[in-house]
Design a protein around this motif. Structure first.
Motif, PDB file in Angstrom:
ATOM      1  N   GLN A   1       0.844  -1.182   0.000  1.00  0.00           N
ATOM      2  CA  GLN A   1       0.000   0.000   0.000  1.00  0.00           C
ATOM      3  C   GLN A   1       0.885   1.240   0.000  1.00  0.00           C
ATOM      4  N   VAL A   2       0.573   2.133  -0.923  1.00  0.00           N
ATOM      5  CA  VAL A   2       1.367   3.349  -1.034  1.00  0.00           C
ATOM      6  C   VAL A   2       0.990   4.313   0.079  1.00  0.00           C
ATOM      7  N   GLN A   3       2.007   4.884   0.712  1.00  0.00           N
ATOM      8  CA  GLN A   3       1.761   5.866   1.754  1.00  0.00           C
ATOM      9  C   GLN A   3       2.442   7.175   1.421  1.00  0.00           C
ATOM     10  N   LEU A   4       1.675   8.234   1.567  1.00  0.00           N
ATOM     11  CA  LEU A   4       2.218   9.582   1.508  1.00  0.00           C
ATOM     12  C   LEU A   4       2.014  10.171   2.884  1.00  0.00           C
ATOM     13  N   VAL A   5       3.082  10.519   3.546  1.00  0.00           N
ATOM     14  CA  VAL A   5       3.014  10.985   4.926  1.00  0.00           C
ATOM     15  C   VAL A   5       3.212  12.486   4.964  1.00  0.00           C
ATOM     16  N   ALA A  23       6.302  12.900   2.507  1.00  0.00           N
ATOM     17  CA  ALA A  23       7.297  11.883   2.202  1.00  0.00           C
ATOM     18  C   ALA A  23       6.633  10.682   1.547  1.00  0.00           C
ATOM     19  N   ALA A  24       7.328  10.127   0.568  1.00  0.00           N
ATOM     20  CA  ALA A  24       6.830   8.951  -0.147  1.00  0.00           C
ATOM     21  C   ALA A  24       7.938   7.919  -0.270  1.00  0.00           C
ATOM     22  N   SER A  25       7.561   6.728  -0.682  1.00  0.00           N
ATOM     23  CA  SER A  25       8.574   5.716  -0.961  1.00  0.00           C
ATOM     24  C   SER A  25       9.392   6.175  -2.165  1.00  0.00           C
ATOM     25  N   ARG A  26      10.628   5.705  -2.245  1.00  0.00           N
ATOM     26  CA  ARG A  26      11.517   6.212  -3.284  1.00  0.00           C
ATOM     27  C   ARG A  26      11.011   5.878  -4.683  1.00  0.00           C
ATOM     28  N   MET A  34       4.758  15.434  -8.158  1.00  0.00           N
ATOM     29  CA  MET A  34       4.221  15.586  -6.806  1.00  0.00           C
ATOM     30  C   MET A  34       3.462  16.895  -6.719  1.00  0.00           C
ATOM     31  N   GLY A  35       2.350  16.862  -6.035  1.00  0.00           N
ATOM     32  CA  GLY A  35       1.542  18.074  -5.956  1.00  0.00           C
ATOM     33  C   GLY A  35       0.864  18.239  -4.611  1.00  0.00           C
ATOM     34  N   TRP A  36       0.422  19.448  -4.384  1.00  0.00           N
ATOM     35  CA  TRP A  36      -0.393  19.778  -3.221  1.00  0.00           C
ATOM     36  C   TRP A  36      -1.734  20.309  -3.713  1.00  0.00           C
ATOM     37  N   TYR A  37      -2.785  19.738  -3.192  1.00  0.00           N
ATOM     38  CA  TYR A  37      -4.136  20.203  -3.440  1.00  0.00           C
ATOM     39  C   TYR A  37      -4.704  20.697  -2.107  1.00  0.00           C
ATOM     40  N   ARG A  38      -5.824  21.403  -2.209  1.00  0.00           N
ATOM     41  CA  ARG A  38      -6.513  21.783  -0.979  1.00  0.00           C
ATOM     42  C   ARG A  38      -8.019  21.694  -1.181  1.00  0.00           C
ATOM     43  N   ARG A  39      -8.668  21.477  -0.058  1.00  0.00           N
ATOM     44  CA  ARG A  39     -10.126  21.367  -0.062  1.00  0.00           C
ATOM     45  C   ARG A  39     -10.647  22.208   1.088  1.00  0.00           C
ATOM     46  N   ALA A  40     -11.316  23.295   0.734  1.00  0.00           N
ATOM     47  CA  ALA A  40     -11.892  24.182   1.731  1.00  0.00           C
ATOM     48  C   ALA A  40     -13.361  23.832   1.918  1.00  0.00           C
ATOM     49  N   ALA A  74      16.794  13.385  -2.470  1.00  0.00           N
ATOM     50  CA  ALA A  74      17.576  12.569  -1.535  1.00  0.00           C
ATOM     51  C   ALA A  74      16.723  12.096  -0.356  1.00  0.00           C
ATOM     52  N   LYS A  75      15.683  12.880  -0.040  1.00  0.00           N
ATOM     53  CA  LYS A  75      14.820  12.537   1.098  1.00  0.00           C
ATOM     54  C   LYS A  75      13.448  12.037   0.663  1.00  0.00           C
ATOM     55  N   ASN A  76      13.222  11.946  -0.641  1.00  0.00           N
ATOM     56  CA  ASN A  76      11.922  11.493  -1.162  1.00  0.00           C
ATOM     57  C   ASN A  76      10.779  12.330  -0.597  1.00  0.00           C
ATOM     58  N   THR A  77      11.008  13.610  -0.531  1.00  0.00           N
ATOM     59  CA  THR A  77      10.064  14.508   0.143  1.00  0.00           C
ATOM     60  C   THR A  77       9.786  15.729  -0.720  1.00  0.00           C
ATOM     61  N   VAL A  78       8.526  16.133  -0.726  1.00  0.00           N
ATOM     62  CA  VAL A  78       8.131  17.373  -1.377  1.00  0.00           C
ATOM     63  C   VAL A  78       7.659  18.340  -0.296  1.00  0.00           C
ATOM     64  N   TYR A  79       8.000  19.607  -0.483  1.00  0.00           N
ATOM     65  CA  TYR A  79       7.666  20.639   0.491  1.00  0.00           C
ATOM     66  C   TYR A  79       6.773  21.701  -0.149  1.00  0.00           C
TER      67      TYR A  79
END
Length: 118
Positions: A1-5, A23-26, A34-40, A74-79
């Motif tokens: 199972q894919v996890q995005l933390v 953070a995601a698996s490599r 990679m993206g950021w969405y929002r829901r208001a 290197a950290k498999n992370t999006v900010y």
């Protein structure tokens, strides 16, 4: 199972800043935009910002000049660095991993609440 933390939501005053991380698996991270969405409340989910595997960013007009998306391979992370926050930025922010080539997929994080209020 894919996890995005996702980490980093919270309460901030107008004009303040927050940084979200996801953070995601490599294998997923290196193959995905990679993206950021929002829901208001009462609104549809909207794309806030995205960055391709090659690093090219894309922003919603409403956040241009205030938000910055970046990825650390290197950290498999999006900010998502959010500055000059406004009350209308209040929403649940969701991390997304997206791939259009086979095997195509969309994976989602659990969401993190961002509240901008005095």
């Amino acid at each position: 199972q894919v996890q995005l933390v996702e980490l980093g939501g919270g309460l901030v005053q107008p004009g303040g800043s927050l940084r979200l991380s996801c953070a995601a698996s490599r294998s997923i991270f290196m193959s995905s935009a990679m993206g950021w969405y929002r829901r208001a409340p009462g609104k549809q989910r909207e794309l806030v910002a995205s960055v391709t595997a090659g690093g090219g960013p894309n922003y919603a007009d409403s956040v241009k000049g205030r938000f910055t998306i970046s990825r650390d391979n290197a950290k498999n992370t999006v900010y998502l660095q959010m500055n000059s926050l406004k009350p209308e930025d209040t929403a649940v922010y969701l991390c997304n991993a997206h791939r259009v080539l086979f095997p195509a997929y969309d994976y989602w994080g659990q969401g993190t609440q961002v509240t901008v209020s005095s």
